[in-house]
Write a protein that holds these residues in place. Structure first.
Motif, PDB file in Angstrom:
ATOM      1  N   VAL A  87       7.689  -4.795  13.361  1.00 29.08           N
ATOM      2  CA  VAL A  87       7.818  -4.064  13.374  1.00 29.08           C
ATOM      3  C   VAL A  87       7.512  -3.303  11.532  1.00 29.08           C
ATOM      4  O   VAL A  87       6.938  -2.887  11.190  1.00 29.08           O
ATOM      5  N   LEU A  88       9.113  -4.405  10.945  1.00 32.28           N
ATOM      6  CA  LEU A  88       8.908  -3.962  10.200  1.00 32.28           C
ATOM      7  C   LEU A  88       7.958  -4.323   8.495  1.00 32.28           C
ATOM      8  O   LEU A  88       6.828  -3.586   7.980  1.00 32.28           O
ATOM      9  N   ILE A  89       6.947  -5.554   9.057  1.00 34.92           N
ATOM     10  CA  ILE A  89       6.084  -5.901   8.726  1.00 34.92           C
ATOM     11  C   ILE A  89       4.614  -4.766   8.759  1.00 34.92           C
ATOM     12  O   ILE A  89       3.995  -5.341   7.725  1.00 34.92           O
ATOM     13  N   ALA A  90       4.903  -5.076  10.485  1.00 34.32           N
ATOM     14  CA  ALA A  90       3.765  -4.243  10.119  1.00 34.32           C
ATOM     15  C   ALA A  90       3.738  -3.316   9.898  1.00 34.32           C
ATOM     16  O   ALA A  90       2.314  -3.050   9.578  1.00 34.32           O
ATOM     17  N   ILE A  91       4.359  -2.167   9.561  1.00 31.19           N
ATOM     18  CA  ILE A  91       4.407  -1.398   9.164  1.00 31.19           C
ATOM     19  C   ILE A  91       4.467  -1.786   7.077  1.00 31.19           C
ATOM     20  O   ILE A  91       3.249  -0.478   6.878  1.00 31.19           O
ATOM     21  N   GLY A  92       5.177  -2.328   6.867  1.00 37.24           N
ATOM     22  CA  GLY A  92       4.149  -2.800   5.328  1.00 37.24           C
ATOM     23  C   GLY A  92       3.004  -2.941   4.837  1.00 37.24           C
ATOM     24  O   GLY A  92       2.492  -2.431   3.976  1.00 37.24           O
ATOM     25  N   GLY A  93       2.988  -3.766   5.843  1.00 42.12           N
ATOM     26  CA  GLY A  93       1.265  -4.373   6.331  1.00 42.12           C
ATOM     27  C   GLY A  93       0.417  -3.136   5.880  1.00 42.12           C
ATOM     28  O   GLY A  93      -0.755  -3.180   5.229  1.00 42.12           O
ATOM     29  N   GLY A  94       0.441  -2.366   6.561  1.00 43.78           N
ATOM     30  CA  GLY A  94      -0.145  -1.198   7.084  1.00 43.78           C
ATOM     31  C   GLY A  94      -0.169  -0.421   5.351  1.00 43.78           C
ATOM     32  O   GLY A  94      -1.434  -0.180   4.958  1.00 43.78           O
ATOM     33  N   VAL A  95       0.623  -0.096   5.029  1.00 48.48           N
ATOM     34  CA  VAL A  95       0.474   1.019   4.484  1.00 48.48           C
ATOM     35  C   VAL A  95       0.432   0.291   2.602  1.00 48.48           C
ATOM     36  O   VAL A  95      -0.762   0.655   2.376  1.00 48.48           O
ATOM     37  N   GLY A  96       0.372  -1.695   3.111  1.00 47.47           N
ATOM     38  CA  GLY A  96      -0.202  -1.883   2.044  1.00 47.47           C
ATOM     39  C   GLY A  96      -1.274  -1.664   1.740  1.00 47.47           C
ATOM     40  O   GLY A  96      -2.682  -2.009   1.060  1.00 47.47           O
ATOM     41  N   TRP A  97      -1.748  -2.648   3.261  1.00 48.31           N
ATOM     42  CA  TRP A  97      -3.647  -2.446   3.364  1.00 48.31           C
ATOM     43  C   TRP A  97      -4.111  -1.080   3.309  1.00 48.31           C
ATOM     44  O   TRP A  97      -5.149  -0.686   2.138  1.00 48.31           O
ATOM     45  N   THR A  98      -3.544  -0.076   3.714  1.00 44.86           N
ATOM     46  CA  THR A  98      -3.976   1.545   2.716  1.00 44.86           C
ATOM     47  C   THR A  98      -4.285   1.644   1.629  1.00 44.86           C
ATOM     48  O   THR A  98      -5.100   2.570   0.968  1.00 44.86           O
ATOM     49  N   GLY A  99      -3.226   1.340   0.630  1.00 41.95           N
ATOM     50  CA  GLY A  99      -2.963   1.733  -0.364  1.00 41.95           C
ATOM     51  C   GLY A  99      -4.000   0.932  -1.175  1.00 41.95           C
ATOM     52  O   GLY A  99      -4.540   1.814  -2.241  1.00 41.95           O
ATOM     53  N   TYR A 100      -4.233  -0.562  -0.475  1.00 43.83           N
ATOM     54  CA  TYR A 100      -5.112  -1.168  -1.393  1.00 43.83           C
ATOM     55  C   TYR A 100      -6.285  -0.605  -1.751  1.00 43.83           C
ATOM     56  O   TYR A 100      -7.531  -0.697  -2.411  1.00 43.83           O
ATOM     57  N   SER A 101      -6.452  -0.241  -0.075  1.00 52.03           N
ATOM     58  CA  SER A 101      -8.138   0.532   0.036  1.00 52.03           C
ATOM     59  C   SER A 101      -8.397   1.886  -0.327  1.00 52.03           C
ATOM     60  O   SER A 101      -9.946   1.984  -0.807  1.00 52.03           O
ATOM     61  N   LEU A 102      -7.299   2.432  -0.782  1.00 50.12           N
ATOM     62  CA  LEU A 102      -7.889   4.060  -0.993  1.00 50.12           C
ATOM     63  C   LEU A 102      -7.599   3.977  -2.841  1.00 50.12           C
ATOM     64  O   LEU A 102      -7.216   5.061  -3.637  1.00 50.12           O
ATOM     65  N   TYR A 103      -7.177   2.751  -3.645  1.00 50.92           N
ATOM     66  CA  TYR A 103      -6.137   2.568  -4.504  1.00 50.92           C
ATOM     67  C   TYR A 103      -7.387   3.230  -5.613  1.00 50.92           C
ATOM     68  O   TYR A 103      -6.349   4.412  -6.988  1.00 50.92           O
ATOM     69  N   GLY A 104      -9.190   3.370  -5.674  1.00 53.35           N
ATOM     70  CA  GLY A 104      -9.683   3.435  -6.840  1.00 53.35           C
ATOM     71  C   GLY A 104     -10.030   5.233  -6.526  1.00 53.35           C
ATOM     72  O   GLY A 104      -9.945   5.446  -7.580  1.00 53.35           O
TER      73      GLY A 104
END
Length: 387
Positions: A87-104
Motif C-alpha cells: 500500500v505504501l509503495i503504491a501510494i508513493g509511486g502514484g504521488v511521485g508519478w503525478t508530481g513528475y507528470s505535472l512538474y512542468g
C-alpha cells in the motif's frame, strides 16, 4: 432628638455591617492553578519537541486512513507486513508519478504568480486607464528622471577621477527559491518523510497490538478496561470517518475545480484541481489560497479583472457548496464539533506547529473530545468541544 442634643455619656450603638455574599467556586483554586501550569508545560514540550510529535501524529493519521486497505488484504490471506509495504509503495509511486507528470505545468504556474501580482497592482494603480497617467505615475517618472540625472553626474565625476563604477544588480524574485528556503530544506524534509513512512509501516504491520497492550496496562479492573475499549473505539470511528469525508470531499473539490477552470479556459486546469484538493485539507485557509492565486493567474492570462473575479468566485462557490452542504451531511452527529472551538483550536495548533498544525488540529481535537466524553472529570471539556 438631634445628634447635637445626644448625651455624650450614653454608649454608642455599634452599626451592623451588611452580610457578605460568598461565592462558592466549583473547583479548587489550587487545583486549577496546577492544571494551568501543567497545560503550559505541555504546550512548551509540544513546541520544543515538534520534530518528534509531528511525524508521530502524521503517521497516526495515515495509519487510520490506510488501515482498512491493509485489513482487506489480510482477509485475502496476505500478510499485514507485505500488505502495508504494498500500500505504501503504491501510494508513493502514484504521488511521485503525478508530481513528475505535472512538474512542468506546476513550475510555470508558480513562476507566473509574481508577474500576475505585479500586473494586477499596476492595473489597480492606473484604474484600468493606461492612456491617462495618474499623478502617482507622473511623480514616479519625475523621480526616475532625477535619479537618472544624478547617476549621470556621478558617472562624470567618477570618470574624471579615474574610478571604476560598480553596478550591483538585484536578483530577480523567484517564488520557488523563496518557498524552498522558507521550508525545512531538502535533507530535513527527506528525513521527516522517511521517518513518517517507517512509523506508518510499523503501525500498519503491527495491527491491533498497541491497542491490546494499552487495554492491558490500564489495570486489572474490568470497568477501566471497558472504558478504555470504548474510548479507543470512539477515537477510531471518529478519525476514520473524518478522514474518509476529507478524502472524498477533497477529491470532489479537485475534480470540480479542474473541470470548471478547464471550461472557463484557464491554463493548467489539472494542476489547479490538484492544488484545490490538497489545500482543502487546510481548514478555512485552503479555499482562500486557491481563490486568490487562481484569480491572479486568471488576470494575467485574460487581462481582465472580470475574468479574475469569475475564476476566484467559481473556486469559492465550489468550496462553499462542498464544505457547507456535503461535509455536514456525510459527518455523523457524534463526530461534529463546535465551530467556534474548531476555529480556536485550528488557530492554536497552527501557531504551535505551523502548516502541520493546521492539518492536524481537527483530528487532535477529535481525540481530545473522545477522551473527555468518557472521563467523568473531563466531561465539561467534551461538552464544550461538541456540537
Amino acid at each position: 432628638m438631634n445628634a447635637q442634643d445626644k448625651d455624650p455619656t450614653e454608649p454608642a450603638i455599634p452599626q451592623r455591617e451588611p452580610d457578605r455574599v460568598l461565592l462558592h467556586m466549583p473547583v479548587d483554586v489550587r487545583s486549577a492553578s496546577l492544571v494551568v501550569l501543567a497545560v503550559l508545560a505541555t504546550v512548551f514540550v509540544l513546541q520544543w519537541a515538534q520534530a518528534v510529535f509531528i511525524p508521530l501524529m502524521v503517521s497516526l493519521m495515515l495509519t487510520y486512513a490506510l488501515a482498512p486497505l491493509v485489513d482487506r488484504l489480510e482477509r485475502w490471506k496476505i500478510s499485514r507486513w507485505i500488505g502495508a509495504a504494498a500500500v505504501l509503495i503504491a501510494i508513493g509511486g502514484g504521488v511521485g508519478w503525478t508530481g513528475y507528470s505535472l512538474y512542468g505545468n506546476a513550475t510555470a504556474l508558480v513562476d507566473s504568480l509574481p508577474l500576475a501580482a505585479q500586473k494586477l497592482r499596476l492595473a489597480m494603480r492606473s484604474g484600468n486607464r493606461p492612456a491617462d497617467p495618474s499623478a502617482i505615475d507622473t511623480v514616479q517618472k519625475a523621480a526616475a528622471q532625477l535619479e537618472q540625472a544624478a547617476q549621470e553626474n556621478s558617472e562624470k565625476v567618477a570618470a574624471r577621477k579615474g574610478v571604476a563604477r560598480v553596478v550591483i544588480e538585484r536578483p530577480a524574485f523567484n517564488v520557488r527559491d523563496y518557498l524552498w528556503t522558507g521550508t525545512v530544506g531538502l535533507l530535513n524534509a527527506a528525513g521527516q518523510l522517511t521517518l513518517i513512512a517507517f512509523l506508518t509501516y510499523f503501525s500498519l504491520g503491527s495491527g491491533d497490538t498497541f491497542r491490546r497492550k494499552l487495554v492491558k496496562i490500564t489495570g486489572p479492573s474490568l470497568q477501566k478496561k471497558k472504558i478504555t475499549v470504548h474510548v479507543l473505539d470512539d477515537i477510531t470511528g471518529h478519525i476514520e470517518r473524518y478522514l474518509l469525508v476529507q478524502i472524498f470531499s477533497s477529491a470532489l473539490i479537485g475534480v470540480a475545480t479542474g473541470l470548471a477552470f478547464w471550461a472557463i479556459g484557464l491554463e493548467n486546469a489539472a494542476v489547479w484541481g490538484i492544488v484545490a484538493a490538497v489545500t482543502n485539507l487546510i481548514p478555512y485557509i485552503g479555499s482562500v489560497i486557491v481563490m486568490a492565486a487562481a484569480g491572479l493567474v486568471a488576470f494575467l492570462q485574460f487581462n481582465s479583472i472580470q475574468m479574475a473575479l469569475l475564476v476566484g468566485g467559481t473556486s469559492l462557490v465550489i468550496h462553499t457548496l462542498v464544505g457547507n452542504l456535503l461535509v455536514p451531511y456525510l459527518t455523523s452527529r457524534s463526530s461534529r464539533m463546535n465551530p467556534v472551538a474548531v476555529f480556536v483550536g485550528v488557530i492554536f495548533w497552527g501557531w504551535l506547529w505551523g502548516i502541520w498544525g493546521l492539518l492536524l488540529g481537527i483530528p487532535i481535537m477529535m481525540v481530545v473530545k473522545s477522551i473527555c466524553e468518557r472521563v467523568e472529570d473531563l466531561q465539561p471539556i467534551g461538552e464544550l468541544l461538541g456540537d
